[in-house]
Design a protein around this motif. Structure first.
Motif, PDB file in Angstrom:
ATOM      1  N   SER A   1      25.399  38.628  36.863  1.00  0.00           N
ATOM      2  CA  SER A   1      24.972  39.809  37.615  1.00  0.00           C
ATOM      3  C   SER A   1      24.643  40.946  36.651  1.00  0.00           C
ATOM      4  CB  SER A   1      26.080  40.240  38.581  1.00  0.00           C
ATOM      5  OG  SER A   1      25.755  41.468  39.201  1.00  0.00           O
ATOM      6  N   MET A   2      25.526  41.187  35.678  1.00  0.00           N
ATOM      7  CA  MET A   2      25.273  42.230  34.677  1.00  0.00           C
ATOM      8  C   MET A   2      24.043  41.902  33.837  1.00  0.00           C
ATOM      9  SD  MET A   2      29.099  43.283  33.322  1.00  0.00           S
ATOM     10  CE  MET A   2      29.747  41.628  33.106  1.00  0.00           C
TER      11      MET A   2
ATOM     12  N   GLN B   1      11.070  42.286  32.098  1.00  0.00           N
ATOM     13  CA  GLN B   1      10.998  40.979  32.741  1.00  0.00           C
ATOM     14  C   GLN B   1      10.203  39.985  31.908  1.00  0.00           C
ATOM     15  OE1 GLN B   1       9.638  41.487  36.751  1.00  0.00           O
ATOM     16  NE2 GLN B   1      11.105  43.094  37.189  1.00  0.00           N
ATOM     17  N   GLY B   2      10.584  38.714  32.027  1.00  0.00           N
ATOM     18  CA  GLY B   2       9.913  37.652  31.290  1.00  0.00           C
ATOM     19  C   GLY B   2      10.578  36.332  31.588  1.00  0.00           C
ATOM     20  N   LEU B   3      10.316  35.341  30.774  1.00  0.00           N
ATOM     21  CA  LEU B   3      10.847  33.997  30.988  1.00  0.00           C
ATOM     22  C   LEU B   3      12.377  33.990  30.982  1.00  0.00           C
ATOM     23  CD1 LEU B   3       9.979  31.070  31.407  1.00  0.00           C
ATOM     24  CD2 LEU B   3      10.075  30.756  28.925  1.00  0.00           C
ATOM     25  N   LEU B   4      12.993  34.808  30.112  1.00  0.00           N
ATOM     26  CA  LEU B   4      14.459  34.886  30.063  1.00  0.00           C
ATOM     27  C   LEU B   4      15.012  35.388  31.387  1.00  0.00           C
ATOM     28  CD1 LEU B   4      17.042  34.597  28.388  1.00  0.00           C
ATOM     29  CD2 LEU B   4      16.698  36.950  27.578  1.00  0.00           C
ATOM     30  N   THR B   5      14.286  36.314  32.027  1.00  0.00           N
ATOM     31  CA  THR B   5      14.709  36.829  33.339  1.00  0.00           C
ATOM     32  C   THR B   5      14.732  35.711  34.372  1.00  0.00           C
ATOM     33  OG1 THR B   5      13.666  38.946  32.811  1.00  0.00           O
ATOM     34  CG2 THR B   5      14.247  38.565  35.108  1.00  0.00           C
ATOM     35  N   ALA B   6      13.683  34.901  34.394  1.00  0.00           N
ATOM     36  CA  ALA B   6      13.600  33.800  35.357  1.00  0.00           C
ATOM     37  C   ALA B   6      14.759  32.823  35.173  1.00  0.00           C
ATOM     38  CB  ALA B   6      12.262  33.075  35.199  1.00  0.00           C
TER      39      ALA B   6
ATOM     40  N   SER C   1      17.701  33.429  33.732  1.00  0.00           N
ATOM     41  CA  SER C   1      18.959  34.104  34.068  1.00  0.00           C
ATOM     42  C   SER C   1      19.142  34.214  35.574  1.00  0.00           C
ATOM     43  CB  SER C   1      18.981  35.505  33.439  1.00  0.00           C
ATOM     44  OG  SER C   1      18.851  35.427  32.044  1.00  0.00           O
ATOM     45  N   VAL C   2      18.055  34.551  36.289  1.00  0.00           N
ATOM     46  CA  VAL C   2      18.113  34.651  37.749  1.00  0.00           C
ATOM     47  C   VAL C   2      18.456  33.296  38.355  1.00  0.00           C
ATOM     48  CG1 VAL C   2      16.711  35.047  39.819  1.00  0.00           C
ATOM     49  CG2 VAL C   2      16.571  36.643  37.908  1.00  0.00           C
ATOM     50  N   LEU C   3      17.883  32.235  37.795  1.00  0.00           N
ATOM     51  CA  LEU C   3      18.158  30.881  38.294  1.00  0.00           C
ATOM     52  C   LEU C   3      19.630  30.512  38.106  1.00  0.00           C
ATOM     53  CD1 LEU C   3      16.297  28.836  39.614  1.00  0.00           C
ATOM     54  CD2 LEU C   3      15.916  27.801  37.382  1.00  0.00           C
ATOM     55  N   VAL C   4      20.187  30.805  36.950  1.00  0.00           N
ATOM     56  CA  VAL C   4      21.610  30.518  36.682  1.00  0.00           C
ATOM     57  C   VAL C   4      22.504  31.381  37.568  1.00  0.00           C
ATOM     58  CG1 VAL C   4      23.433  30.520  34.935  1.00  0.00           C
ATOM     59  CG2 VAL C   4      21.131  29.793  34.315  1.00  0.00           C
TER      60      VAL C   4
END
Length: 407
Positions: free
Chosen positions: A164-165, A174-179, A181-184
């Motif tokens: 969450s943090m 935003q970028g691939l790392l965001t996607a 992290s959101v998935l996890v």
């Protein structure tokens, strides 16, 4: 022919569980919808960042804020941890949900405030909940002492709070790392929901007891949030119809479908009336949630389909409810010498609400049937009626409680 009959019989035997009573708990339902919202967003972000599909950022922010607000109002589970549902907590939850609703509806105008509020809910909320889990005697210390399935709950909740943090920090960049992290983050929410459902089945005493001064149960809290949704939608549609504000019909329909899904998953309350909360209703609730989430994230892709679907559901639900409310009123007048005032108010409220639902559904199916500002007034009335219905149902519950105590 015999083979076909045998296959059909086998299919019916396999499908019998769909008509069995489901036992999902309300906080598990909210977590499942939140997990689905986050996970589907994570999946969709991959084609978004590849430039394959459009992306409505405010729709994602608004949906998540709405779910934070609903959880706060209904359960007292705030972004800062569990709290007693005082009036201040409920008002704060309504404010968060309202900001989410406005963020969904109005693109490019209210962007900074919802994104900043979401960062606070995710980052500060995740940190405070992690801290509360570590120091509270009835959380980590108690779970380790209980052993068994509770040993899995600690790392699962920890993962939710940490990611969450992390996701909150990535809102700005935003970028691939965001996607990823959101998935996890979404997957960890699903794990917590699964563990809580299993714990509640084994230890029913672990179910969170709602604590407030005004008897706002989960179904009334959902009705309250739905009333706020309709009220805000109606008020905003008036300036929108005169071209004074931009508007996202896609996110509006998506958020409405998510509300429908929560009512179906938690109470069996479908748009066409209440049903037994079977696994079939649960399945349809998840389908509604998925459609709504996609419509919030990806603009315009489902607008035509959802407009027709929501219109038909409102039309059918309003017509069915109208017949039921009239027949119920007639039956009460025959059985009772004097109909209590509160029941008269309830019948009138249900009649008006169903009539408004028919008007709204018809206006969605038949385009340009009514001017936009009139639809806005209809929805504003619908929101006010829903809020009044909630207050009536709470009053009836208190009267029943008083009668039981007197006996």
């Amino acid at each position: 022919m015999a083979d076909a009959a045998a296959r059909w019989k086998h299919f019916l035997e396999k499908a019998e569980f769909l008509f069995e009573e489901a036992d999902l708990y309300f906080d598990v339902v909210v977590l499942l919808v939140a997990g689905m919202a986050v996970t589907l967003t994570g999946i969709l972000l991959f084609p978004v960042y590849s430039g394959l599909i459009p992306y409505y950022e405010n729709g994602v922010y608004g949906l998540l804020l709405f779910l934070f607000g609903l959880q706060t109002v209904a359960l007292g589970r705030t972004p800062a941890g569990d709290m007693r549902r005082s009036k201040a907590v409920v008002i704060a939850g309504i404010a968060i949900a309202a900001m989410g609703i406005v963020a969904c509806f109005i693109p490019d105008v209210f962007t900074l405030v919802p994104s900043a509020l979401l960062i606070i809910c995710l980052c500060l909320g995740g940190f405070l909940q992690l801290l509360q889990m570590l120091v509270s005697r009835d959380k980590l210390q108690a779970w380790l002492g209980y052993g068994g399935i509770f040993l899995y709950l600690a790392p699962a909740c920890g993962a939710v709070y940490v990611f969450s943090m992390f996701v909150g920090l990535l809102v700005w960049k935003q970028g691939l790392l965001t996607a990823i992290s959101v998935l996890v983050y979404g997957a960890s929410i699903f794990v917590v929901a699964f563990l809580l459902q299993k714990i509640y089945r084994i230890y029913p005493q672990a179910v969170k007891i709602l604590d407030d001064d005004f008897g706002l149960e989960a179904d009334k809290a959902t009705l309250l949030i739905t009333g706020v949704f309709m009220l805000i939608l109606g008020v905003l549609l008036i300036p929108v119809s005169f071209g004074k504000l931009p508007f996202s019909g896609s996110a509006q329909l998506g958020l409405l479908m998510v509300i429908f899904s929560i009512q179906m998953l938690a109470f069996g309350g479908t748009p066409v009336g209440p049903f037994r909360r079977t696994w079939l209703v649960i399945f349809l609730g998840f389908v509604f949630a998925a459609l709504g989430i996609v419509s919030c994230v990806v603009p315009n892709v489902l607008v035509s389909f959802l407009t027709l679907l929501v219109g038909l559901l409102n039309l059918a639900g309003g017509a069915t409810g109208l017949v039921k409310s009239v027949s119920s009123a007639v039956k009460s007048m025959k059985e009772l010498d004097v109909v209590p005032t509160v029941l008269v108010h309830l019948f009138v409220t249900q009649f008006v609400m169903n009539l408004v639902s028919i008007l709204f559904g018809t206006s969605m199916i038949v385009s340009n049937l009514l001017p936009g500002w009139i639809v806005g007034i209809i929805l504003t009335v619908n929101g006010c009626v829903l809020l009044y219905l909630m207050s009536l149902l709470m009053r009836i519950d208190r009267l029943r409680s008083d009668i039981i105590e007197a006996e």
